[in-house]
Design a protein around this motif. Structure first.
Motif, mmCIF file in Angstrom:
data_model
loop_
_atom_site.group_PDB
_atom_site.id
_atom_site.type_symbol
_atom_site.label_atom_id
_atom_site.label_comp_id
_atom_site.label_asym_id
_atom_site.label_seq_id
_atom_site.Cartn_x
_atom_site.Cartn_y
_atom_site.Cartn_z
ATOM 1 N N THR A 59 -10.924 4.645 -3.197
ATOM 2 C CA THR A 59 -10.286 3.717 -4.123
ATOM 3 C C THR A 59 -10.196 4.333 -5.524
ATOM 4 O OG1 THR A 59 -12.406 2.665 -4.635
ATOM 5 C CG2 THR A 59 -11.124 1.732 -2.817
ATOM 6 N N ARG A 60 -9.550 3.631 -6.438
ATOM 7 C CA ARG A 60 -9.327 4.177 -7.782
ATOM 8 C C ARG A 60 -10.629 4.486 -8.513
ATOM 9 N NH1 ARG A 60 -6.021 0.335 -11.544
ATOM 10 N NH2 ARG A 60 -8.102 -0.423 -12.116
ATOM 11 N N ASP A 61 -11.699 3.717 -8.242
ATOM 12 C CA ASP A 61 -12.976 3.903 -8.932
ATOM 13 C C ASP A 61 -13.942 4.806 -8.172
ATOM 14 O OD1 ASP A 61 -13.205 2.037 -6.919
ATOM 15 O OD2 ASP A 61 -14.553 0.714 -8.029
ATOM 16 N N GLY A 62 -13.441 5.539 -7.206
ATOM 17 C CA GLY A 62 -14.300 6.478 -6.481
ATOM 18 C C GLY A 62 -15.110 5.848 -5.370
ATOM 19 N N ARG A 63 -14.901 4.570 -5.101
ATOM 20 C CA ARG A 63 -15.550 3.923 -3.956
ATOM 21 C C ARG A 63 -14.642 4.102 -2.735
ATOM 22 N NH1 ARG A 63 -19.522 0.223 -5.211
ATOM 23 N NH2 ARG A 63 -20.077 0.538 -3.026
ATOM 24 N N HIS A 64 -14.981 3.442 -1.639
ATOM 25 C CA HIS A 64 -14.204 3.640 -0.418
ATOM 26 C C HIS A 64 -14.018 2.339 0.361
ATOM 27 C CE1 HIS A 64 -15.698 7.696 -1.347
ATOM 28 N NE2 HIS A 64 -14.601 8.127 -0.733
ATOM 29 N N MET A 65 -12.948 2.298 1.119
ATOM 30 C CA MET A 65 -12.659 1.195 2.031
ATOM 31 C C MET A 65 -12.578 1.754 3.449
ATOM 32 S SD MET A 65 -12.361 -1.596 0.169
ATOM 33 C CE MET A 65 -11.485 -2.769 1.222
ATOM 34 N N SER A 66 -13.005 0.951 4.409
ATOM 35 C CA SER A 66 -12.885 1.332 5.817
ATOM 36 C C SER A 66 -11.747 0.534 6.439
ATOM 37 C CB SER A 66 -14.191 1.038 6.563
ATOM 38 O OG SER A 66 -14.404 -0.368 6.662
ATOM 39 N N LEU A 67 -10.893 1.216 7.163
ATOM 40 C CA LEU A 67 -9.776 0.565 7.846
ATOM 41 C C LEU A 67 -9.922 0.810 9.338
ATOM 42 C CD1 LEU A 67 -7.062 -0.944 7.733
ATOM 43 C CD2 LEU A 67 -5.933 1.286 7.483
ATOM 44 N N GLY A 68 -9.967 -0.270 10.109
ATOM 45 C CA GLY A 68 -10.124 -0.147 11.561
ATOM 46 C C GLY A 68 -9.094 -0.966 12.313
ATOM 47 N N ALA A 69 -7.846 -0.932 11.851
ATOM 48 C CA ALA A 69 -6.778 -1.749 12.434
ATOM 49 C C ALA A 69 -6.188 -1.081 13.665
ATOM 50 C CB ALA A 69 -5.705 -2.013 11.385
ATOM 51 N N LEU A 70 -6.954 -1.010 14.733
ATOM 52 C CA LEU A 70 -6.517 -0.329 15.946
ATOM 53 C C LEU A 70 -5.475 -1.134 16.723
ATOM 54 C CD1 LEU A 70 -9.931 1.027 17.309
ATOM 55 C CD2 LEU A 70 -8.104 2.357 16.250
ATOM 56 N N GLU A 71 -5.777 -2.410 16.952
ATOM 57 C CA GLU A 71 -4.893 -3.240 17.759
ATOM 58 C C GLU A 71 -3.644 -3.643 16.970
ATOM 59 O OE1 GLU A 71 -9.013 -3.472 19.309
ATOM 60 O OE2 GLU A 71 -8.098 -3.668 17.335
ATOM 61 N N PRO A 72 -2.528 -3.852 17.663
ATOM 62 C CA PRO A 72 -1.260 -4.174 16.990
ATOM 63 C C PRO A 72 -1.337 -5.369 16.049
ATOM 64 C CG PRO A 72 -0.871 -3.668 19.299
ATOM 65 C CD PRO A 72 -2.358 -3.719 19.124
ATOM 66 N N GLN A 73 -2.061 -6.423 16.454
ATOM 67 C CA GLN A 73 -2.125 -7.607 15.591
ATOM 68 C C GLN A 73 -2.853 -7.330 14.286
ATOM 69 O OE1 GLN A 73 -3.705 -7.186 18.447
ATOM 70 N NE2 GLN A 73 -5.682 -8.269 18.571
ATOM 71 N N PHE A 74 -3.850 -6.444 14.335
ATOM 72 C CA PHE A 74 -4.586 -6.108 13.123
ATOM 73 C C PHE A 74 -3.766 -5.158 12.230
ATOM 74 C CE2 PHE A 74 -8.381 -6.771 16.058
ATOM 75 C CZ PHE A 74 -8.505 -8.096 15.690
ATOM 76 N N TRP A 75 -3.053 -4.243 12.871
ATOM 77 C CA TRP A 75 -2.207 -3.333 12.100
ATOM 78 C C TRP A 75 -1.085 -4.116 11.405
ATOM 79 C CZ3 TRP A 75 -2.291 0.970 9.698
ATOM 80 C CH2 TRP A 75 -1.117 1.634 9.342
ATOM 81 N N LYS A 76 -0.520 -5.074 12.114
ATOM 82 C CA LYS A 76 0.532 -5.899 11.522
ATOM 83 C C LYS A 76 -0.007 -6.674 10.328
ATOM 84 C CE LYS A 76 3.859 -9.570 12.628
ATOM 85 N NZ LYS A 76 4.431 -10.435 13.698
ATOM 86 N N ALA A 77 -1.204 -7.249 10.489
ATOM 87 C CA ALA A 77 -1.809 -8.023 9.401
ATOM 88 C C ALA A 77 -2.101 -7.122 8.197
ATOM 89 C CB ALA A 77 -3.091 -8.703 9.879
ATOM 90 N N PHE A 78 -2.550 -5.889 8.473
ATOM 91 C CA PHE A 78 -2.812 -4.957 7.369
ATOM 92 C C PHE A 78 -1.532 -4.634 6.611
ATOM 93 C CE2 PHE A 78 -2.682 -0.456 6.028
ATOM 94 C CZ PHE A 78 -3.569 -0.542 4.953
ATOM 95 N N CYS A 79 -0.495 -4.298 7.338
ATOM 96 C CA CYS A 79 0.778 -3.937 6.700
ATOM 97 C C CYS A 79 1.330 -5.094 5.872
ATOM 98 C CB CYS A 79 1.793 -3.519 7.756
ATOM 99 S SG CYS A 79 1.342 -2.000 8.651
ATOM 100 N N GLN A 80 1.178 -6.308 6.402
ATOM 101 C CA GLN A 80 1.671 -7.471 5.672
ATOM 102 C C GLN A 80 0.865 -7.700 4.401
ATOM 103 O OE1 GLN A 80 1.453 -10.570 8.653
ATOM 104 N NE2 GLN A 80 3.524 -10.145 9.418
ATOM 105 N N THR A 81 -0.459 -7.616 4.499
ATOM 106 C CA THR A 81 -1.308 -7.837 3.327
ATOM 107 C C THR A 81 -1.110 -6.726 2.298
ATOM 108 O OG1 THR A 81 -2.963 -8.884 4.755
ATOM 109 C CG2 THR A 81 -3.678 -8.256 2.552
#
Length: 419
Positions: A267-289
């Motif tokens: 992230t911008r402040d040198g921290r980190h986010m984990s993304l685990g959107a493997l399934e289509p419904q989760f990937w769709k929700a990520f892209c929308q958000t």
């Protein structure tokens, strides 16, 4: 509503530190109450195993050398006079100092074995035989004894007597070969072989052997290899390798940095986010958000050079805001996107608190500290934290007096260095 916890001071005859959370349960003792474990192990794998057993009510007697005890006691940093490692790993146990090289020490141990359910040790193969305290000898005293030996490579094979540590076990069983990214293996943050392949597997195996004893009427020997145990953690990549014949390597697959939808982003402040959107419904929700509908393409879950491009785009996306801002943006989105927290944040996290995975205690000498909670939640036989980690030899007199040793005999044993 987030539940608050007050620090609990455990008396010598301690009650459960988690008592208020087990109100209404039909049993007040743990599932392993009444079972006695003689734990000769040191450092991490064995003590983690016996901690799990002790949390469930077993009477774990930590048998330690009179001079040094378990070496982990002295490792910095310390809480009071004790290592923080010791404080966490050895709660709910009693400490008995015993010199197993002295004839008197061997005699005491044999007396304890007669009434024990489990012997747990982590020496190299052959050490207990040299002491005359191996399974074949001890089972003559107690045929119902369950004896568990945790070693690096097991009790047989060309490496049986060789020294090793977690990094070596994971190197030789393949786990490290594909852990990492960009073709470079990396160390894991926790000791997978020690804890998962050793301690956890040993605890499961001991309880299984105790169950088998009720059916068969006899105990048995358990040979736990930390290398073997963690080898089974390769199950997914093992299955894939069987199917496609491709030798796994760092960053080559969707679970080890190979895919953009399952990765770590700064992230911008040198921290980190984990993304685990493997399934289509989760990937769709990520892209929308995220406001990036163009990412929602079928090839998001297909291997190929486009994965690197997508990773770079998502990396640039997460660089736009701080971790706190991303937490706020994704908090209502069910898309498997969560912040990477440090341990201080984990201790205060509402989910950790709600699951009672932090127990606040007060020791009469150490003062207040936060102990790890008990992970499995039993509805009828919950685990409990009953006592702090013991001082070296704290329960020696108590245990030996239960074997009918007199005060004068204890004095003599001490003068001989047997206890």
């Amino acid at each position: 509503m987030e539940e608050t916890q007050e620090a609990v001071q455990l008396p010598l005859s301690a009650q459960s530190a988690d008592k208020k959370h087990t109100k209404g349960s039909k049993m007040t003792t743990g599932a392993l109450s009444g079972f006695k474990v003689l734990d000769l192990s040191r450092l991490l794998p064995g003590p983690f195993c016996s901690m799990l057993l002790a949390d469930m009510g077993a009477d774990v007697i930590k048998v330690e050398d009179p001079k040094l005890g378990d070496y982990i006691r002295w490792w910095p940093p310390k809480i009071g006079k004790n290592s923080g490692f010791h404080v966490v790993l050895n709660r709910n146990k009693r400490s008995l100092t015993l010199n197993l090289k002295a004839p008197e020490g061997k005699e005491i141990f044999r007396k304890l074995v007669k009434d024990a359910d489990v012997v747990l040790e982590g020496f190299r193969p052959g050490v207990m035989r040299k002491l005359g305290l191996d399974y074949e000898t001890l089972k003559e005293l107690n045929p119902r004894l369950v004896y568990c030996a945790i070693t690096g490579y097991g009790c047989e094979g060309p490496l049986a007597l060789k020294a090793g540590h977690d990094i070596n076990y994971l190197a030789l069983n393949g786990v490290l070969s594909y852990s990492g990214k960009d073709g470079q293996p990396t160390l894991t943050g926790v000791q997978i072989a020690d804890l998962g392949g050793g301690g956890l597997l040993a605890a499961f195996s001991i309880v299984t052997a105790l169950l088998a004893r009720e059916r068969l009427g006899t105990g048995q020997f358990i040979d736990i290899s930390m290398t073997d145990g963690a080898l089974t953690w390769n199950c997914l990549r093992w299955g894939k390798f069987l199917a496609d014949g491709k030798v796994p390597s760092p960053g080559d697959d969707f679970l080890n940095h190979g895919f953009a939808c399952y990765n770590i982003y700064e992230t911008r402040d040198g921290r980190h986010m984990s993304l685990g959107a493997l399934e289509p419904q989760f990937w769709k929700a990520f892209c929308q958000t995220a406001g990036r509908p163009e990412w929602e393409q079928p090839h998001y879950f297909e291997p190929g050079p486009h994965q690197k491009t997508l990773q770079e785009e998502i990396a640039a996306f997460f660089k736009q805001k701080t971790q706190a801002e991303w937490i706020e943006q994704f908090k209502e989105s069910d898309c498997c996107c969560e912040p990477i927290l440090n341990l201080a944040e984990v201790m205060d996290n509402p989910q950790t608190q709600a699951r009672r995975m932090v127990v606040e205690l007060v020791h009469e000498s150490w003062g207040a500290y936060k102990q790890l909670g008990i992970a499995p939640k039993f509805s009828l036989t919950p685990g409990s934290i009953r006592t702090h980690a013991p001082e070296l030899g704290e329960h020696t007199d108590q245990i030996l007096e239960s074997l009918q040793y007199s005060r004068e005999q204890l004095k003599t044993l001490r003068s001989k260095g047997a206890i």
